[in-house]
Design a protein around this motif. Structure first.
Motif, PDB file in Angstrom:
ATOM      1  N   ALA A  25       0.833  -1.202   0.000  1.00 36.54           N
ATOM      2  CA  ALA A  25       0.000   0.000   0.000  1.00 36.54           C
ATOM      3  C   ALA A  25       0.869   1.255   0.000  1.00 36.54           C
ATOM      4  O   ALA A  25       1.986   1.267   0.506  1.00 36.54           O
ATOM      5  CB  ALA A  25      -0.924  -0.005   1.218  1.00 36.54           C
ATOM      6  N   HIS A  26       0.337   2.337  -0.564  1.00 36.44           N
ATOM      7  CA  HIS A  26       1.057   3.604  -0.659  1.00 36.44           C
ATOM      8  C   HIS A  26       1.010   4.317   0.693  1.00 36.44           C
ATOM      9  O   HIS A  26      -0.081   4.583   1.213  1.00 36.44           O
ATOM     10  CB  HIS A  26       0.429   4.473  -1.748  1.00 36.44           C
ATOM     11  CG  HIS A  26       1.134   5.754  -1.976  1.00 36.44           C
ATOM     12  ND1 HIS A  26       0.617   6.973  -1.600  1.00 36.44           N
ATOM     13  CD2 HIS A  26       2.344   6.018  -2.529  1.00 36.44           C
ATOM     14  CE1 HIS A  26       1.453   7.929  -1.929  1.00 36.44           C
ATOM     15  NE2 HIS A  26       2.511   7.384  -2.494  1.00 36.44           N
ATOM     16  N   PRO A  27       2.169   4.640   1.288  1.00 34.57           N
ATOM     17  CA  PRO A  27       2.191   5.151   2.664  1.00 34.57           C
ATOM     18  C   PRO A  27       1.345   6.399   2.895  1.00 34.57           C
ATOM     19  O   PRO A  27       0.561   6.453   3.856  1.00 34.57           O
ATOM     20  CB  PRO A  27       3.679   5.438   2.897  1.00 34.57           C
ATOM     21  CG  PRO A  27       4.394   4.521   1.978  1.00 34.57           C
ATOM     22  CD  PRO A  27       3.534   4.433   0.758  1.00 34.57           C
ATOM     23  N   ALA A  28       1.503   7.428   2.063  1.00 33.35           N
ATOM     24  CA  ALA A  28       0.740   8.662   2.283  1.00 33.35           C
ATOM     25  C   ALA A  28      -0.751   8.412   2.134  1.00 33.35           C
ATOM     26  O   ALA A  28      -1.567   9.011   2.845  1.00 33.35           O
ATOM     27  CB  ALA A  28       1.208   9.749   1.317  1.00 33.35           C
ATOM     28  N   SER A  29      -1.132   7.526   1.222  1.00 34.74           N
ATOM     29  CA  SER A  29      -2.546   7.182   1.067  1.00 34.74           C
ATOM     30  C   SER A  29      -3.074   6.492   2.320  1.00 34.74           C
ATOM     31  O   SER A  29      -4.168   6.794   2.800  1.00 34.74           O
ATOM     32  CB  SER A  29      -2.749   6.270  -0.147  1.00 34.74           C
ATOM     33  OG  SER A  29      -2.281   6.875  -1.345  1.00 34.74           O
TER      34      SER A  29
END
Length: 300
Positions: free
Chosen positions: A212-216
């Motif tokens: 998963a994309h961290p900032a998301s």
């Protein structure tokens, strides 16, 4: 209905109105009378449903996809890591990949929240086409009060730490979570599973988290804490529904599932003793059976 696993999986991309590219997988006949859409939860991806898929009817089209910011989909663009955006993505995806026929929607965790937001933001779509809804280990409100199953001050402290980490992640500019696989597995084992999980299920959940994309991930945690869709559930009062909960769920406790069931008096409520948050892995056969019943009613 035939209960064998679909023979073919068709993979592709779908681009939303704001240009976000989503990974989509479909099984079953394109001209099926009903389409079952499986929506995964926070930090996970379409693989959440891997154990459930073989138990689903072969003559129903099944659509799985990765939410923005998760799996093989694009990261959420700045300001779009919200459940409202997820609901709009789902509405667009349905219009493109399942423009006709009856719909059954099943959502795990944030996926269930996405379906609630869909009912809120696109009530006409839900009223006209949705014949069944499955809420799996999810919540309609009070996610800002979660104590992760810990008592008193320990629970409050753990919740504060989780929110602080989420804020830091929302500002993180890396492409991958700064977390070692062993730590991800240990955290997943404690946080989202009940008694005696399979080692491969813990590994899968951890791997999905690391993809998963961290900032998301950080942005969606804030959106989850603000989630309140009790009023929106009114749009589903006449829709066939099932509410599934794990007795040992730390993230969406049983009382949250009970609140959904109270808002949907005709819904079937099922509690799984010993199970945690990851019902699609921990109780895959039972979840598949519940979804079979929903889809069977949709095509009759």
């Amino acid at each position: 209905m035939t209960l064998a696993a679909p023979r073919e999986t068709r993979q592709g991309r779908f681009v939303t109105g704001d240009g976000t590219s989503l990974h989509v997988e479909q099984t079953g006949p394109a001209d099926a009378a009903a389409t079952l859409v499986l929506v995964h939860g926070w930090t996970q991806d379409h693989r959440t449903w891997d154990r459930v898929l073989p138990g689903l009817p072969r003559d129903v089209r099944v659509v799985r996809y990765d939410l923005r910011g998760h799996g093989l989909s694009d990261p959420a663009r700045p300001g779009t890591a919200t459940i409202d955006h997820l609901a709009d993505d789902l509405a667009e995806l349905l219009a493109d990949r399942a423009p006709g026929g009856r719909l059954v929607l099943a959502g795990h965790s944030m996926g269930g929240m996405t379906i609630m937001a869909l009912a809120d933001r696109h009530p006409g779509l839900v009223a006209d086409r949705v014949a069944g809804v499955g809420f799996v280990a999810t919540s309609c409100c009070d996610m800002d009060r979660i104590t992760l199953g810990l008592p008193g001050a320990a629970g409050s402290g753990a919740a504060r730490i989780e929110r602080r980490l989420a804020r830091l992640l929302a500002e993180y500019r890396g492409e991958a979570l700064p977390l070692r696989p062993a730590a991800a597995r240990a955290g997943a084992r404690w946080l989202v599973f009940g008694r005696r999980p399979r080692r491969q299920d813990v590994a899968s959940v951890a791997d999905q988290l690391l993809r998963a994309h961290p900032a998301s991930v950080g942005g969606f945690q804030k959106a989850i804490s603000l989630h309140d869709r009790r009023v929106a559930l009114a749009a589903l009062r006449t829709t066939r529904a099932v509410v599934l909960a794990g007795e040992a769920d730390r993230l969406c406790p049983v009382r949250h599932a009970e609140t959904i069931a109270e808002e949907l008096p005709s819904a079937r409520f099922v509690l799984y003793p010993g199970a945690g948050h990851m019902l699609p892995q921990e109780r895959a056969a039972e979840v598949a059976a519940q979804l079979r019943e929903l889809t069977g009613a949709a095509v009759r």
